[in-house]
Design a protein around this motif. Structure first.
Motif, PDB file in Angstrom:
ATOM      1  N   LYS A   3      35.192  27.779  20.611  1.00 53.91           N
ATOM      2  CA  LYS A   3      34.864  27.538  22.017  1.00 53.91           C
ATOM      3  C   LYS A   3      33.942  26.329  22.136  1.00 53.91           C
ATOM      4  O   LYS A   3      34.038  25.559  23.087  1.00 53.91           O
ATOM      5  CB  LYS A   3      34.202  28.787  22.604  1.00 53.91           C
ATOM      6  CG  LYS A   3      33.942  28.673  24.072  1.00 53.91           C
ATOM      7  CD  LYS A   3      33.392  29.950  24.642  1.00 53.91           C
ATOM      8  CE  LYS A   3      33.174  29.781  26.132  1.00 53.91           C
ATOM      9  NZ  LYS A   3      32.650  30.964  26.749  1.00 53.91           N
ATOM     10  N   HIS A   6      36.003  23.137  22.158  1.00 51.89           N
ATOM     11  CA  HIS A   6      36.678  22.952  23.436  1.00 51.89           C
ATOM     12  C   HIS A   6      35.717  22.399  24.482  1.00 51.89           C
ATOM     13  O   HIS A   6      36.087  21.553  25.290  1.00 51.89           O
ATOM     14  CB  HIS A   6      37.281  24.269  23.936  1.00 51.89           C
ATOM     15  CG  HIS A   6      38.526  24.656  23.218  1.00 51.89           C
ATOM     16  ND1 HIS A   6      39.712  23.990  23.388  1.00 51.89           N
ATOM     17  CD2 HIS A   6      38.767  25.645  22.335  1.00 51.89           C
ATOM     18  CE1 HIS A   6      40.642  24.551  22.631  1.00 51.89           C
ATOM     19  NE2 HIS A   6      40.087  25.557  21.977  1.00 51.89           N
ATOM     20  N   THR A   7      34.469  22.870  24.445  1.00 50.80           N
ATOM     21  CA  THR A   7      33.465  22.389  25.390  1.00 50.80           C
ATOM     22  C   THR A   7      33.160  20.918  25.138  1.00 50.80           C
ATOM     23  O   THR A   7      33.055  20.132  26.093  1.00 50.80           O
ATOM     24  CB  THR A   7      32.171  23.225  25.274  1.00 50.80           C
ATOM     25  OG1 THR A   7      32.494  24.598  25.480  1.00 50.80           O
ATOM     26  CG2 THR A   7      31.142  22.785  26.282  1.00 50.80           C
ATOM     27  N   ILE A   9      35.163  18.680  23.731  1.00 55.95           N
ATOM     28  CA  ILE A   9      36.345  17.905  24.120  1.00 55.95           C
ATOM     29  C   ILE A   9      36.421  17.798  25.644  1.00 55.95           C
ATOM     30  O   ILE A   9      36.716  16.735  26.182  1.00 55.95           O
ATOM     31  CB  ILE A   9      37.625  18.526  23.533  1.00 55.95           C
ATOM     32  CG1 ILE A   9      37.627  18.338  22.017  1.00 55.95           C
ATOM     33  CG2 ILE A   9      38.876  17.913  24.155  1.00 55.95           C
ATOM     34  CD1 ILE A   9      38.731  19.075  21.300  1.00 55.95           C
ATOM     35  N   ARG A  10      36.125  18.891  26.342  1.00 56.79           N
ATOM     36  CA  ARG A  10      36.146  18.875  27.811  1.00 56.79           C
ATOM     37  C   ARG A  10      35.110  17.890  28.341  1.00 56.79           C
ATOM     38  O   ARG A  10      35.377  17.133  29.274  1.00 56.79           O
ATOM     39  CB  ARG A  10      35.877  20.294  28.331  1.00 56.79           C
ATOM     40  CG  ARG A  10      35.760  20.392  29.814  1.00 56.79           C
ATOM     41  CD  ARG A  10      37.115  20.357  30.477  1.00 56.79           C
ATOM     42  NE  ARG A  10      36.947  20.606  31.892  1.00 56.79           N
ATOM     43  CZ  ARG A  10      37.413  19.823  32.838  1.00 56.79           C
ATOM     44  NH1 ARG A  10      38.122  18.772  32.535  1.00 56.79           N
ATOM     45  NH2 ARG A  10      37.211  20.093  34.091  1.00 56.79           N
ATOM     46  N   MET A  11      33.906  17.893  27.778  1.00 51.89           N
ATOM     47  CA  MET A  11      32.859  16.963  28.211  1.00 51.89           C
ATOM     48  C   MET A  11      33.257  15.520  27.924  1.00 51.89           C
ATOM     49  O   MET A  11      33.028  14.624  28.745  1.00 51.89           O
ATOM     50  CB  MET A  11      31.530  17.302  27.525  1.00 51.89           C
ATOM     51  CG  MET A  11      30.867  18.543  28.075  1.00 51.89           C
ATOM     52  SD  MET A  11      29.376  19.072  27.215  1.00 51.89           S
ATOM     53  CE  MET A  11      28.491  17.577  26.936  1.00 51.89           C
ATOM     54  N   ASP A  13      36.360  14.345  27.698  1.00 48.30           N
ATOM     55  CA  ASP A  13      37.405  14.024  28.671  1.00 48.30           C
ATOM     56  C   ASP A  13      36.798  13.643  30.019  1.00 48.30           C
ATOM     57  O   ASP A  13      37.189  12.657  30.635  1.00 48.30           O
ATOM     58  CB  ASP A  13      38.355  15.207  28.872  1.00 48.30           C
ATOM     59  CG  ASP A  13      39.342  15.376  27.746  1.00 48.30           C
ATOM     60  OD1 ASP A  13      39.488  14.447  26.938  1.00 48.30           O
ATOM     61  OD2 ASP A  13      39.965  16.449  27.683  1.00 48.30           O
ATOM     62  N   PHE A  14      35.843  14.435  30.467  1.00 50.25           N
ATOM     63  CA  PHE A  14      35.201  14.180  31.756  1.00 50.25           C
ATOM     64  C   PHE A  14      34.452  12.847  31.746  1.00 50.25           C
ATOM     65  O   PHE A  14      34.577  12.056  32.684  1.00 50.25           O
ATOM     66  CB  PHE A  14      34.234  15.319  32.110  1.00 50.25           C
ATOM     67  CG  PHE A  14      33.545  15.121  33.423  1.00 50.25           C
ATOM     68  CD1 PHE A  14      34.199  15.391  34.609  1.00 50.25           C
ATOM     69  CD2 PHE A  14      32.242  14.646  33.476  1.00 50.25           C
ATOM     70  CE1 PHE A  14      33.571  15.192  35.825  1.00 50.25           C
ATOM     71  CE2 PHE A  14      31.607  14.441  34.676  1.00 50.25           C
ATOM     72  CZ  PHE A  14      32.273  14.725  35.866  1.00 50.25           C
TER      73      PHE A  14
END
Length: 86
Positions: A3, A6-7, A9-11, A13-14
């Motif tokens: 998890k 994923h956090t 990678i999400r940050m 991406d943003f």
């Protein structure tokens, strides 16, 4: 993947999307103004099929006249494509 990964990678991406938006916003404003004078309605939305055939809404700059049918640019009459769309 955990998890935590994923956090991260999400940050990432943003942050990259925000940087790209800021970097390209002058070009997008210029295209918006040019399309506005070309068609009067520079932006439109369209439903497309995405991953796993899941429909999603896409926002696009207009490249065809507002009176043309909703078809891909390569399938319409050349007179339906705007000056900017050519």
């Amino acid at each position: 993947m955990t998890k935590h990964n994923h956090t991260i990678i999400r940050m990432l991406d943003f942050c990259l999307a925000t940087a790209g938006f800021i970097a390209f916003s002058p070009a997008m404003v210029t295209i918006f103004v040019a399309c506005f004078f070309d068609t009067g309605r520079p932006i439109f939305t369209q439903i497309r099929n995405g991953r796993f055939n899941e429909p999603f809404q896409i926002i696009k700059f207009r490249t065809m006249k507002t009176s043309s049918l909703e078809k891909p640019t390569h399938l319409v009459d050349k007179n339906d494509v705007t000056k900017l769309g050519k």
